[in-house]
Write a protein that holds these residues in place. Structure first.
Motif, mmCIF file in Angstrom:
data_model
loop_
_atom_site.group_PDB
_atom_site.id
_atom_site.type_symbol
_atom_site.label_atom_id
_atom_site.label_comp_id
_atom_site.label_asym_id
_atom_site.label_seq_id
_atom_site.Cartn_x
_atom_site.Cartn_y
_atom_site.Cartn_z
ATOM 1 N N UNK A 136 22.893 60.984 39.483
ATOM 2 C CA UNK A 136 22.593 59.551 39.569
ATOM 3 C C UNK A 136 23.927 58.831 39.578
ATOM 4 N N UNK A 137 23.968 57.568 39.258
ATOM 5 C CA UNK A 137 25.195 56.798 39.438
ATOM 6 C C UNK A 137 26.318 57.199 38.493
ATOM 7 N N UNK A 138 26.016 57.854 37.369
ATOM 8 C CA UNK A 138 27.072 58.095 36.391
ATOM 9 C C UNK A 138 26.976 59.427 35.659
ATOM 10 N N UNK A 139 26.156 60.358 36.135
ATOM 11 C CA UNK A 139 26.111 61.703 35.569
ATOM 12 C C UNK A 139 26.414 62.715 36.671
ATOM 13 N N UNK A 140 27.321 63.660 36.391
ATOM 14 C CA UNK A 140 27.601 64.694 37.377
ATOM 15 C C UNK A 140 26.504 65.759 37.328
ATOM 16 N N UNK A 141 26.331 66.443 38.456
ATOM 17 C CA UNK A 141 25.323 67.500 38.508
ATOM 18 C C UNK A 141 25.798 68.718 37.713
ATOM 19 N N UNK A 142 24.836 69.490 37.230
ATOM 20 C CA UNK A 142 25.176 70.725 36.534
ATOM 21 C C UNK A 142 25.896 71.682 37.474
ATOM 22 N N UNK A 143 25.537 71.624 38.753
ATOM 23 C CA UNK A 143 26.199 72.492 39.733
ATOM 24 C C UNK A 143 27.691 72.217 39.784
#
Length: 340
Positions: A271-278
């Motif tokens: 989303x706008x402010x969380x990086x993906x776990x990947x």
């Protein structure tokens, strides 16, 4: 791409790499995660019930890494802390470190009062209760390192009268609360503060990538808007003045300006402010290097310069080897409702 490496572009000829031309490309066919499922590309602890929600004051602890490890590392904070778990658990398993998560939605480590969830008046009370329990757990278990992270640039911070702290006063109050937390750690526990990740203010990058498959440059955000360097510098100086380590891996996430939404074939944000776990997992070698440096210096005794160790690990951060040049995506409003 155009044959020029990420970060080596200077589209306007001003001598500053901006990577504009590189980003004017189609989304790679093997993009991972796909935008349609990116929101759910998050740490397993969400599904394991390890992450306390907004109004839940219960402390939920879960272990990762090496369960028999002799080194104990605690990851403490809100969802901006939790997003780093995939970058920590791998190196922990490889190096014999036991990792315990203490995380709660919209509840950062600093002892502050926020209006992050104004529609949930019980959230602040539950955060205060939860933070006390977290600090009690840390006191009882005496971890080697407490890694702290929170959405410091996003929270509305208020005083006892409900008045907002603004500008430098807001930063000062965040640091005051951070200092209170650091001072409450056991004597043998080393504090590490992780710089907050970029906030893609221009647009929700997940929806943007979905809708602009032919031109990823539409989904970038100027670095000066995505990262508050003044705030980060103040947080760094304060953390180091308290004897802690400041770990800033944002050059991994935003290696040039504007900050990209995709690096190689990986979608960076859910989303706008969380990086993906990947992507968090992809930069695990850099996080592992930071932790290894700090633990190495700690092993030398109290006279060692732990701060310099953290800085040296940070300056070595480059794109890690391997990063090649559920529900539908959420809107900006839904992204914020996910909680920090």
């Amino acid at each position: 791409g155009d044959g020029v490496l990420d970060g080596d572009e200077d589209s306007d000829g001003d001598g500053i790499n901006d990577a504009q031309e590189q980003d004017k490309r189609r989304a790679p066919p093997g993009l991972r995660p796909k935008p349609e499922v990116a929101f759910w590309d998050r740490p397993d602890s969400y599904n394991d019930g390890c992450h306390s929600e907004n109004e839940d004051p219960k402390l939920r602890t879960c272990e990762f890494g090496d369960p028999d490890g002799g080194t104990l590392i605690v990851l403490f904070g809100d969802s901006h802390a939790l997003q780093w778990l995939p970058s920590i658990s791998g190196p922990a398993a490889d190096n014999g470190w036991r990792v315990v998560t203490l995380t709660k939605a919209a509840c950062p480590p600093p002892d502050i009062t926020t209006t992050r969830s104004p529609d949930r008046p019980r959230a602040q009370s539950s955060c205060d209760q939860w933070r006390v329990k977290a600090m009690d757990w840390i006191e009882a278990n005496e971890p080697d390192i407490v890694m702290m992270a929170g959405a410091g640039r996003k929270y509305n911070i208020i005083d006892e009268r409900g008045e907002y702290f603004l500008g430098d006063a807001r930063t000062d109050e965040w640091l005051r609360g951070l200092g209170f937390t650091i001072e409450g750690l056991p004597d043998g526990t080393h504090p590490m503060v992780i710089a907050d990740t970029p906030f893609m203010k221009r647009i929700n990058p997940v929806n943007c990538v979905r809708d602009n498959q032919r031109d990823l440059s539409q989904c970038s955000t100027i670095r000066a808007k995505a990262i508050d360097r003044k705030f980060d510098q103040a947080e760094r100086e304060f953390t180091e003045s308290m004897g802690g380590t400041y770990a800033d891996l944002n050059d991994k996430i935003c290696p040039y300006s504007p900050c990209p939404a995709v690096i190689g074939d990986i979608l960076l944000y859910r989303n706008a402010d969380h990086i993906t776990a990947t992507y968090a997992e992809q930069i695990a070698p850099s996080m592992g290097a930071v932790l290894s440096d700090v633990l190495g210096v700690l092993a030398q005794g109290e006279g060692a310069d732990v701060v310099a160790s953290g800085e040296s690990a940070e300056t070595s951060v480059e794109l890690d080897e391997g990063v090649e040049s559920a529900e539908p995506p959420v809107s900006n409003e839904t992204a914020e409702a996910d909680g920090a």
